[in-house]
Design a protein around this motif. Structure first.
Motif, PDB file in Angstrom:
ATOM      1  N   SER A  61      -8.073  14.233  -3.334  1.00  0.00           N
ATOM      2  CA  SER A  61      -6.774  13.199  -3.170  1.00  0.00           C
ATOM      3  C   SER A  61      -6.936  12.324  -4.515  1.00  0.00           C
ATOM      4  O   SER A  61      -5.775  11.933  -4.863  1.00  0.00           O
ATOM      5  N   ILE A  62      -7.992  12.121  -4.849  1.00  0.00           N
ATOM      6  CA  ILE A  62      -7.960  11.179  -6.334  1.00  0.00           C
ATOM      7  C   ILE A  62      -7.222  12.200  -7.433  1.00  0.00           C
ATOM      8  O   ILE A  62      -6.352  11.523  -8.194  1.00  0.00           O
ATOM      9  N   GLN A  63      -7.580  13.477  -7.582  1.00  0.00           N
ATOM     10  CA  GLN A  63      -7.014  14.077  -8.602  1.00  0.00           C
ATOM     11  C   GLN A  63      -5.315  14.033  -8.324  1.00  0.00           C
ATOM     12  O   GLN A  63      -4.560  14.159  -9.329  1.00  0.00           O
ATOM     13  N   TRP A  64      -5.073  14.260  -7.171  1.00  0.00           N
ATOM     14  CA  TRP A  64      -3.382  14.327  -6.805  1.00  0.00           C
ATOM     15  C   TRP A  64      -2.807  13.222  -7.110  1.00  0.00           C
ATOM     16  O   TRP A  64      -1.713  13.206  -7.508  1.00  0.00           O
ATOM     17  N   LEU A  65      -3.683  12.081  -6.635  1.00  0.00           N
ATOM     18  CA  LEU A  65      -3.093  10.732  -6.937  1.00  0.00           C
ATOM     19  C   LEU A  65      -2.572  10.613  -8.702  1.00  0.00           C
ATOM     20  O   LEU A  65      -1.455  10.174  -9.105  1.00  0.00           O
ATOM     21  N   GLU A  66      -3.703  10.997  -9.277  1.00  0.00           N
ATOM     22  CA  GLU A  66      -3.513  10.823 -10.948  1.00  0.00           C
ATOM     23  C   GLU A  66      -2.471  11.896 -11.330  1.00  0.00           C
ATOM     24  O   GLU A  66      -1.613  11.500 -12.182  1.00  0.00           O
ATOM     25  N   LYS A  67      -2.352  13.060 -10.667  1.00  0.00           N
ATOM     26  CA  LYS A  67      -1.402  14.035 -11.442  1.00  0.00           C
ATOM     27  C   LYS A  67      -0.124  13.644 -10.755  1.00  0.00           C
ATOM     28  O   LYS A  67       1.074  13.537 -11.544  1.00  0.00           O
TER      29      LYS A  67
ATOM     30  N   PHE B 254       0.822  -1.380   0.089  1.00  0.00           N
ATOM     31  CA  PHE B 254       0.036  -0.039  -0.008  1.00  0.00           C
ATOM     32  C   PHE B 254       1.101   1.140  -0.066  1.00  0.00           C
ATOM     33  O   PHE B 254       1.438   1.564   1.070  1.00  0.00           O
ATOM     34  N   ASN B 255       0.971   1.783  -1.055  1.00  0.00           N
ATOM     35  CA  ASN B 255       1.881   3.020  -1.291  1.00  0.00           C
ATOM     36  C   ASN B 255       0.993   4.324  -1.318  1.00  0.00           C
ATOM     37  O   ASN B 255       0.424   4.561  -2.293  1.00  0.00           O
ATOM     38  N   ASN B 256       0.793   5.187  -0.151  1.00  0.00           N
ATOM     39  CA  ASN B 256       0.086   6.382  -0.050  1.00  0.00           C
ATOM     40  C   ASN B 256       0.809   7.415   0.310  1.00  0.00           C
ATOM     41  O   ASN B 256       0.504   8.353   0.720  1.00  0.00           O
TER      42      ASN B 256
END
Lengths: 256, 357
Positions: free
Chosen positions: A232-238, A128-130
């Motif tokens: 957070s989803i946007q930042w993950l993708e970007k 799990f890489n967060n």
């Protein structure tokens, strides 16, 4: 996944190997979905009765509450060693997997995972890489991005003081004992399906006695990142996927 | 007629494990117990067992933990500085309440200390070592035969209490050779272990979850009540001690493990000379034979605690005596050599005895 039930077509249901329970995780956290993906993989492979999970320490260590398989709690970072002991105790039968976060695997347990792989263990690790420590409140992890603000890198992570984001899936792929290494993320159906396929392949390498199976999930931590779930989803993708590109990094059927 | 062999204490302990049905060993080489690791590496595969050479003692204890979770008999061993690396894991095994045996073949300390014999890990062994105040039975062999026997007893006790059990030897006992009778101790059938994790479950449902966090995944007080009861039972039932002529003694020598050999020698010399000297040898260091010593303190005048360290067990003797008699200490400063190979000889102890009676 689809089946006929009382004249209606069921297209989505709770996996057999998942417990019916409420979420323990923060809003927007993807840990429970990762647990679900692993449960679906276990169901589809019919390995529920042989699977034994080993939890590390961190938020991922709560995934067991969703999963209807035997579980052992390891010490922080030590899951690969504990999993090795379980595998030997079961006479190398059983399908033993570890759940480990980035603090657990890439910081305190980095030596343990490298040694387990180098020993030629036939295990499966779900990573799990967060990009930070969730449970303890958003501190810097080895996976934290350059410039990322955390509670222990308040000015943003900079290489001179704190080093570099660690690429575990690539590191695993470079090791001879690894049969399969992939990086996945749960954004959109396509990625969801390829994540499940990766988990199944990683299990299969263990079942076929080929080598270590490793799947890195790049995932969100809204409270740790100080963001709301959509952001957070946007930042993950970007940002996250720019540093940690998705894909299969190694897939071999024989290790010489 | 049982087979008799001339072997070292280390090999005897390893043989004891094999005779107890242990087929899983995890270990890392360290002087003075590398021959234990080598023995299992050679022997276990022949018996269909499993040996893993680990990358550290830290991993040894964590593999042992995982293996113990499956319910099979399993073991690790190390020496002092290496054993210290196992402390977090040992605390976890105690918290998780799984059965296994650990052995510490002591060398000098603190730190990397020396590679030769010492008894400087007594307090670590009996007062926890790791965090959280766990306890476990600690057996201290004084002969090579006892290395063989006590490992078997340790496996029995580990299963009986679903708990780790420890054998505490040292470089002297571990490295010296004596004749050993290889006999399996029969403790009856192995207990069922329905709590163990396993594969091949019918219906595939979860059987067990084993965790090391009793204050997170269970009600903390339930755990504390259960563990208090377990430790109380151990303390009541598992005291092992040998006494020699303590009834009429004016002075009682108290020593354990390798020092007990010198202590016994000094006691015999004194009795031959007509001095009223007794001898107490704690075999289980935890539970400590507190009551035996407390009773003896009602009639004797002096205790002389002899141990190959700078004063550790003497604290437990002091606690048992409760000021009813004088407690004296003779430790490693009385060794015959100033380097790490010095020993406390019987005549040195006898000289000390003569100071008091």
């Amino acid at each position: 996944m689809s089946e006929q039930k009382a004249g209606k077509k069921v297209i989505y249901h709770k996996p057999e190997s998942a417990f019916e329970t409420s979420s323990l995780f923060c809003a927007g956290c993807q840990h429970s979905i990762i647990a679900r993906v692993v449960c679906e993989a276990i169901d589809e492979m019919g390995i529920q009765g042989d699977a034994v999970g080993v939890s590390g320490v961190g938020c991922h260590g709560m995934c067991h509450v969703y999963m209807d398989v035997d579980f052992v709690f390891a010490l922080h970072g030590r899951a690969p060693g504990t999993a090795t002991g379980i595998k030997r105790g079961l006479s190398n039968k059983g399908i033993v997997f570890t759940f480990q976060g980035d603090g657990d695997l890439a910081a305190i347990g980095l030596g343990d995972i490298l040694s387990a792989v180098n020993r030629g263990e036939k295990l499966t690790t779900i990573f799990f890489n967060n990009a930070g420590y969730g449970t303890t409140g958003g501190q810097m992890a080895p996976t934290t991005l350059q410039g990322q603000v955390t509670t222990t890198s308040p000015e943003g992570r900079d290489a001179a003081s704190h080093g570099y984001p660690v690429h575990m899936a690539e590191m695993m792929a470079s090791m001879r004992g690894v049969a399969y290494s992939a990086r996945v993320a749960l954004i959109g159906l396509k990625n969801f399906m390829s994540a499940k396929k990766a988990v199944k392949t990683a299990f299969q390498k263990q079942i076929d006695n080929v080598g270590y199976g490793f799947v890195e999930f790049v995932c969100t931590c809204p409270p740790g990142w100080g963001m709301n779930p959509p952001k957070s989803i946007q930042w993950l993708e970007k940002a996250m996927l720019e540093e940690y590109p998705l894909g299969e990094l190694k897939n071999v059927d024989i290790i010489e | 007629m049982a087979e008799k062999v001339l072997i070292t204490g280390n090999i005897a302990a390893a043989q004891g494990a094999i005779y107890a049905g242990c087929r899983h060993y995890f270990g890392y080489p360290i002087t003075p117990q590398s021959d234990v690791v080598e023995f299992f590496a050679a022997e276990l595969p022949k018996l269909g067992g499993y040996f893993v050479q680990t990358e550290s003692e830290c991993t040894s204890i964590n593999m042992l933990y995982g293996c113990a979770c499956t319910g099979v008999r399993c073991m690790t061993s190390s020496s002092s500085t290496g054993f210290s690396l196992m402390m977090e894991g040992l605390s976890t095994i105690a918290a998780a309440e799984v059965s296994c045996v650990v052995m510490n073949v002591q060398r000098g300390g603190p730190g990397a200390g020396s590679t030769q014999t010492a008894q400087m890990d007594y307090l670590q062994a009996v007062k926890g070592g790791g965090h959280g105040g766990y306890k476990m039975v600690v057996l201290a062999p004084a002969t090579v035969q006892e290395c063989f026997d006590f490992v078997q007893i340790a496996f029995y006790l580990a299963d009986k209490y679903r708990h780790p059990a420890m054998v505490l030897t040292d470089a002297m006992i571990g490295q010296m050779m004596e004749s050993v009778e290889l006999v399996t101790h029969d403790f009856g059938p192995l207990p069922e272990k329905p709590w163990a994790v396993k594969c091949g479950r019918e219906g595939g449902k979860r059987g067990n979850m084993i965790h090391n966090a009793p204050g997170i995944w269970s009600l903390y007080k339930d755990y504390q009540v259960r563990i208090t009861d377990k430790y109380k039972k151990m303390a009541e039932q598992e005291v092992r001690v040998k006494t020699y002529d303590i009834e009429d003694a004016d002075l009682i020598i108290v020593s354990f493990g390798s020092s007990a050999r010198s202590g016994l020698g000094a006691y015999e010399m004194a009795r031959r000379d007509g001095r009223k000297v007794g001898f107490i040898r704690p075999i289980s260091l935890w539970p400590f034979p507190t009551q035996v010593i407390r009773e003896a303190a009602k009639t004797t005048k002096h205790f002389l605690v002899v141990e190959d360290n700078l004063g550790q067990m003497v604290e437990d003797v002091d606690h048992a005596v409760q000021g009813r008699a004088e407690v004296h200490f003779l430790g490693m400063l009385a060794r015959h050599l100033p380097d790490s190979s010095g020993m406390i000889f019987p005549h040195t102890i006898y000289q000390e005895v003569k100071k008091y009676i």
